[in-house]
Design a protein around this motif. Sequence first.
Motif, PDB file in Angstrom:
ATOM      1  N   GLU A   1      11.695 -37.646   7.614  1.00 45.70           N
ATOM      2  CA  GLU A   1      11.393 -38.479   8.781  1.00 45.70           C
ATOM      3  C   GLU A   1      12.628 -39.286   9.193  1.00 45.70           C
ATOM      4  N   MET A   2      13.323 -39.864   8.206  1.00 49.06           N
ATOM      5  CA  MET A   2      14.471 -40.718   8.528  1.00 49.06           C
ATOM      6  C   MET A   2      15.572 -39.911   9.211  1.00 49.06           C
ATOM      7  N   ILE A   3      15.920 -38.757   8.655  1.00 52.10           N
ATOM      8  CA  ILE A   3      17.032 -38.004   9.224  1.00 52.10           C
ATOM      9  C   ILE A   3      16.649 -37.426  10.595  1.00 52.10           C
ATOM     10  N   THR A   4      15.422 -36.968  10.710  1.00 47.61           N
ATOM     11  CA  THR A   4      14.994 -36.407  12.000  1.00 47.61           C
ATOM     12  C   THR A   4      15.023 -37.481  13.089  1.00 47.61           C
TER      13      THR A   4
ATOM     14  N   VAL B   1      18.250 -30.506   8.399  1.00 48.23           N
ATOM     15  CA  VAL B   1      17.861 -31.155   9.663  1.00 48.23           C
ATOM     16  C   VAL B   1      19.091 -31.365  10.547  1.00 48.23           C
ATOM     17  N   MET B   2      20.199 -31.780   9.925  1.00 46.34           N
ATOM     18  CA  MET B   2      21.429 -32.010  10.709  1.00 46.34           C
ATOM     19  C   MET B   2      21.878 -30.709  11.389  1.00 46.34           C
ATOM     20  N   GLU B   3      21.737 -29.601  10.668  1.00 43.04           N
ATOM     21  CA  GLU B   3      22.138 -28.302  11.245  1.00 43.04           C
ATOM     22  C   GLU B   3      21.182 -27.867  12.358  1.00 43.04           C
ATOM     23  N   GLN B   4      19.918 -28.198  12.185  1.00 42.76           N
ATOM     24  CA  GLN B   4      18.957 -27.897  13.265  1.00 42.76           C
ATOM     25  C   GLN B   4      19.345 -28.628  14.542  1.00 42.76           C
ATOM     26  N   PHE B   5      19.705 -29.884  14.409  1.00 43.17           N
ATOM     27  CA  PHE B   5      20.111 -30.664  15.586  1.00 43.17           C
ATOM     28  C   PHE B   5      21.431 -30.145  16.160  1.00 43.17           C
ATOM     29  N   ARG B   6      22.285 -29.611  15.291  1.00 42.39           N
ATOM     30  CA  ARG B   6      23.531 -29.026  15.793  1.00 42.39           C
ATOM     31  C   ARG B   6      23.207 -27.817  16.690  1.00 42.39           C
ATOM     32  N   SER B   7      22.300 -26.964  16.181  1.00 38.45           N
ATOM     33  CA  SER B   7      22.041 -25.729  16.940  1.00 38.45           C
ATOM     34  C   SER B   7      21.153 -25.962  18.168  1.00 38.45           C
TER      35      SER B   7
END
Lengths: 216, 457
Positions: B63-66, B107-113
């Motif tokens: 939750e925090m990172i998302t 999650v960070m990679e999901q936001f990258r893509s």
Amino acid sequence: MEILNELSANLQEGYADKTKKLTEEALAQGIPATEILEKGLIAGMNIVGGKFKKNEMYLPEVLVVARAMKFSMDVLKPHLAAARVKSRGKILLGTVKGDMHDIGKNLVGIMLQGAGFDVVDVGTDISMEKFVETVEREQPDVLGLSALLTTTMVYMKRVIEALEQRQLRGKVKVIVGGAPITQRYADEIKADGYARDASSAVDLVRSLLNSGAQQN
Amino acid sequence: MKQTFSSLALGPSELVFGRAKHPIIRNGVSIGSGSVLPEIKFTLSSISIEEATREEIRSQYSEMITDVCQRAVDLHQSQLVVEFELLPQMTVESHWGVMITELLKEVMEQFRSTEGLQSLLRVTPTDTREFKKPPLRREGRELEDVLTSFRTCANAGGDLLSIESTGGKEVTDQAIMETDVRGMLFGVGVLAAADMEFLWERICEIAHETATIPAGDTACGIANTAMVLADKHYIPKVFAAVVRAMTAVRSLIAYEAGAIGPGKDCGYENAYIKAITGFPMSMEGKSAACAHLSTVGNIAGAYTDLWSNESVQNVKLLSAMAPVVSMEQLIYDCRLFNTSLRGGKEMDLRDLLVDSDSSLDPQAFIFRPEIVQMLSATIIAGRSHYEKTLSVALATAACLDQGVKDGTLLLSQREQKWLHKIAGELADLPTEEGQFIEEEKRKWLGHVDLAQYGLPR
């Protein structure tokens, strides 16, 4: 008594040799050890503790005074033992399992010793089994639990529950402290008190032991 | 790769936020090449770490990172750094560290893509060697735990490797409480320095093996302990200021061993390290008020390349969870830094940040640009870590005294008395290290195992 005022004044300045000499002189004058302790040393330390609390003295200055107090106590202890004077109270301190932070706990220990309490410090990363075992062995009046992390503070509750299971909870007051701890959390885990800093911890211990004495 | 620093990398007009001599570029994130990026950190709310709470912990981190990444996207922030500071148990039981590192990175990679949000992950294991008293620094399970944690977190997706290592702390804790100048010199200039050399050689090896970046070490356990006690009025602030400058020498050793930054946020000594090395640095100031009081809230931003919130618990505030609130605050701070850089007004903003804090507290005063230059030059002029630590301590005391004399530093009479005491004690210390160690080691017998620092017992 003039000599006890002089003892208190020299103690407040941290003059260890002079404080020790005045303690010896007071004993030689036939003043009871308890009176020297209460009206000379503890009276002086109370003034120092008050100044520290009001930010009028720094910790290193308090430590110099505490060292002078120790010099005097070394002289006084055999006399207090001979007179069967009971300790002002024994406090057991430790940082809970998983946590290695100890400066706050150490400060509490220093201030409590300065206020005349006997302090046993079990260290950091202490399991509930070790807390229980040490409480059984040392029979402290107060157990002080410290934690700095949000993930280790929850262990305090387990220690209190373990004391309950071993039927020790009625014999020892439990106080808690550390950066993430609040009075609300202390109430929630059924601790007897919470102190936000070292000076408040001394006040809290005094108040808990006084109320305990009145109940007895 | 070992590095030596014999001259300052950045002069007075080059030392400014957002620009480093040696920027770091990785995975689309550029640090120190003309802009300041937010570095966000968060920690769990009250919960124990055990098998029974595993899913709850995963859920909180997820939750925090998302949510912080989403807030970055919503506010048009295109690059950021996330720090995962491992809790002690997550270092000792490396599978926890790996699990959270993988979760965050995914999650960070999901936001990258999906959103084009470029990000890097800093992993910071705890120095759990501190669990043993006195600590085993160079052998044993605790050292292995720390190194394993670095290796496994690097392999699990960490980009930047950092630590708040604690060498010398078994001496400095007591020395800080006693305002013991000799003890500080022994703890920082001898013990911490020796430990940094040992530890960072190994961390740099791991970074090389895992193709990650050795990013640096902070003196949190020493200088921030002094800072916190000074801010609570327990010890003199002038002492905390002198300690801060001393610790720059021990933190610099990570870079001598091969670290290239960005230095970790809570190392306020990073100001000197940036001037010396030219590597980018992370700093924390006013937007880290969620973690602790600061008397350097603005001035800490004067030279920073990443702007951090230090850490915040995952608790609900009126608007959102606290990590999200921190993210938003950092982004707005960075917008101001970066707008000034684009408009050529960065030196004006830097000087405003400096002037708004520097006269009010000695811990801020020592970060004035001319003082950063002077103290950094003093450090590199020293021939040994001992000599560097002693000479920078003396120079710090002297510059504070000068600040009082010329009215640029406001200092109470009580603090001035302590400053003179500290300066006098420093002046009496031997310049010869061997003699000093012989004198000090007897005093600290029982507190510290000298063999763990490569010193004869």
